[in-house]
Motif scaffolding. Sequence first.
Motif, mmCIF file in Angstrom:
data_model
loop_
_atom_site.group_PDB
_atom_site.id
_atom_site.type_symbol
_atom_site.label_atom_id
_atom_site.label_comp_id
_atom_site.label_asym_id
_atom_site.label_seq_id
_atom_site.Cartn_x
_atom_site.Cartn_y
_atom_site.Cartn_z
ATOM 1 N N GLU A 120 0.822 -1.205 0.000
ATOM 2 C CA GLU A 120 0.000 0.000 0.000
ATOM 3 C C GLU A 120 0.859 1.260 0.000
ATOM 4 O OE1 GLU A 120 -3.143 0.282 -0.486
ATOM 5 O OE2 GLU A 120 -3.416 -1.895 -0.574
ATOM 6 N N ALA A 121 1.977 1.217 0.705
ATOM 7 C CA ALA A 121 2.879 2.369 0.690
ATOM 8 C C ALA A 121 3.450 2.591 -0.711
ATOM 9 C CB ALA A 121 4.002 2.162 1.707
ATOM 10 N N GLU A 122 3.786 1.498 -1.401
ATOM 11 C CA GLU A 122 4.302 1.628 -2.757
ATOM 12 C C GLU A 122 3.216 2.110 -3.721
ATOM 13 O OE1 GLU A 122 7.412 1.428 -5.590
ATOM 14 O OE2 GLU A 122 7.316 1.489 -3.402
ATOM 15 N N ARG A 123 2.005 1.608 -3.544
ATOM 16 C CA ARG A 123 0.893 2.102 -4.354
ATOM 17 C C ARG A 123 0.703 3.599 -4.161
ATOM 18 N NH1 ARG A 123 -3.576 -1.407 -5.870
ATOM 19 N NH2 ARG A 123 -3.000 -3.614 -5.700
ATOM 20 N N ARG A 124 0.763 4.035 -2.902
ATOM 21 C CA ARG A 124 0.593 5.459 -2.614
ATOM 22 C C ARG A 124 1.694 6.289 -3.267
ATOM 23 N NH1 ARG A 124 0.982 4.987 2.310
ATOM 24 N NH2 ARG A 124 -1.212 4.576 2.787
ATOM 25 N N ARG A 125 2.924 5.792 -3.222
ATOM 26 C CA ARG A 125 4.044 6.528 -3.818
ATOM 27 C C ARG A 125 3.901 6.617 -5.333
ATOM 28 N NH1 ARG A 125 8.575 5.678 -6.422
ATOM 29 N NH2 ARG A 125 8.203 3.417 -6.508
ATOM 30 N N ILE A 126 3.547 5.485 -5.967
ATOM 31 C CA ILE A 126 3.391 5.489 -7.422
ATOM 32 C C ILE A 126 2.235 6.394 -7.843
ATOM 33 C CG2 ILE A 126 2.835 4.056 -9.417
ATOM 34 C CD1 ILE A 126 4.264 1.759 -8.026
ATOM 35 N N ALA A 127 1.135 6.326 -7.095
ATOM 36 C CA ALA A 127 -0.011 7.176 -7.419
ATOM 37 C C ALA A 127 0.349 8.647 -7.294
ATOM 38 C CB ALA A 127 -1.189 6.834 -6.507
ATOM 39 N N ARG A 175 -5.410 9.242 -14.665
ATOM 40 C CA ARG A 175 -6.187 9.572 -13.464
ATOM 41 C C ARG A 175 -6.956 8.365 -12.947
ATOM 42 N NH1 ARG A 175 -8.412 15.366 -15.840
ATOM 43 N NH2 ARG A 175 -6.564 16.603 -15.261
ATOM 44 N N ARG A 176 -7.456 7.546 -13.877
ATOM 45 C CA ARG A 176 -8.158 6.340 -13.446
ATOM 46 C C ARG A 176 -7.195 5.372 -12.746
ATOM 47 N NH1 ARG A 176 -9.499 1.276 -15.210
ATOM 48 N NH2 ARG A 176 -8.128 1.461 -17.021
ATOM 49 N N LEU A 177 -5.985 5.258 -13.287
ATOM 50 C CA LEU A 177 -4.981 4.415 -12.644
ATOM 51 C C LEU A 177 -4.627 4.932 -11.259
ATOM 52 C CD1 LEU A 177 -2.555 3.663 -15.621
ATOM 53 C CD2 LEU A 177 -4.134 2.072 -14.511
ATOM 54 N N VAL A 178 -4.542 6.249 -11.130
ATOM 55 C CA VAL A 178 -4.248 6.839 -9.818
ATOM 56 C C VAL A 178 -5.343 6.487 -8.825
ATOM 57 C CG1 VAL A 178 -4.029 9.013 -8.574
ATOM 58 C CG2 VAL A 178 -2.812 8.700 -10.728
ATOM 59 N N ARG A 179 -6.596 6.567 -9.270
ATOM 60 C CA ARG A 179 -7.708 6.220 -8.362
ATOM 61 C C ARG A 179 -7.665 4.748 -7.980
ATOM 62 N NH1 ARG A 179 -10.674 9.505 -11.950
ATOM 63 N NH2 ARG A 179 -11.580 7.643 -12.938
ATOM 64 N N ARG A 182 -4.589 4.310 -5.436
ATOM 65 C CA ARG A 182 -4.857 4.885 -4.125
ATOM 66 C C ARG A 182 -6.102 5.744 -4.200
ATOM 67 N NH1 ARG A 182 -4.288 3.424 0.967
ATOM 68 N NH2 ARG A 182 -4.702 5.178 2.350
ATOM 69 N N PRO A 183 -7.268 5.162 -3.866
ATOM 70 C CA PRO A 183 -8.520 5.916 -3.983
ATOM 71 C C PRO A 183 -8.590 7.041 -2.952
ATOM 72 C CG PRO A 183 -8.898 3.809 -2.920
ATOM 73 C CD PRO A 183 -7.468 3.807 -3.365
#
Length: 316
Positions: A120-127, A175-179, A182-183
């Motif tokens: 989740e931390a990596e998802r947040r960083r990539i987003a 933007r969809r990938l960002v959501r 990390r929604p």
Amino acid sequence: MSLFWRIFGLNAVVLGTATALLLWAPVTVSVPVLLTEAVILVGGLVVMLVANAALLRWGLAPLDRLTKLMTTVDLLRPGQRPSAHGGGEIAELIRTFNAMLERLEQERATSSARVLLAQEAERRRIAQELHDEVGQSMTAILLSLKRAADQAGEPLRGDLHQVQEITRESLDEVRRLVRRLRPGVLDDLGLVSALTSLTHDFAAHTGLQMTRRFDTELPVLTTEMELVFYRVAQESLTNVARHADAEGVIVALHHSGDSVVLSVTDDGCGIKAACEGAGIRGMRERALFIGAQLDVTPAPRTGTQVRLTASLPRKP
């Protein structure tokens, strides 16, 4: 009783019974052995072997149950334990195996929690990087294309407008990938709003009929529980789109007693338990993270139902 004395005692019973029959039964053995005497001796031997096998099977039945459980135990489905009654080596072996399972389940839950938190931390960083770097760069490209299109003549202006549309669609996809990574709505507005947004986007992109059944008054959940519920719903909908060949999906979230239950039910082709892949295993990992139970079963009519049940956190 130890395993040695258990087996010794069972064999002693069989041999003692055979000896008693030889001592008191009206049977003699001639030299040479007559046919009837040979038949009686062979029959007695067969009876002894059958009785010995039956007694040994009864005596070693706990080991058979333990062996079967060892071949089927799954650390992603905790709580599987053989029962240990009385004393002796077999009961001690079963209790030791249960203690080992308890330790392995705790270690698996701890390691899974660390992995999921790191993911989740990596998802947040990539987003964040997609939003700040790629998103802003593509927005600047759109503005530059607009200025160039306003100043250009035909037919170059039409080509520039076409490039603008392609860039705008790419920006929407980013933007969809960002959501998905990390929604932000989950952090800002809570689980129900995040699931509503997720199902709306899913219906728009897949064309499936979406039915939402969310309780209006849900208890307060921890941040980890909300995130697990969201990720399980997300993965379930992804599996429906990829594999189910469905026409409609029902996503329900309700409060039942001291638990919160999420269910995703489709009307597709269904799934077999033996076909569980990485997606479902990942959902089981997430369920283990919050101590929840995940069930993947056939739907009441057709299709598949994914059901996540989590107990509410205890109040201090």
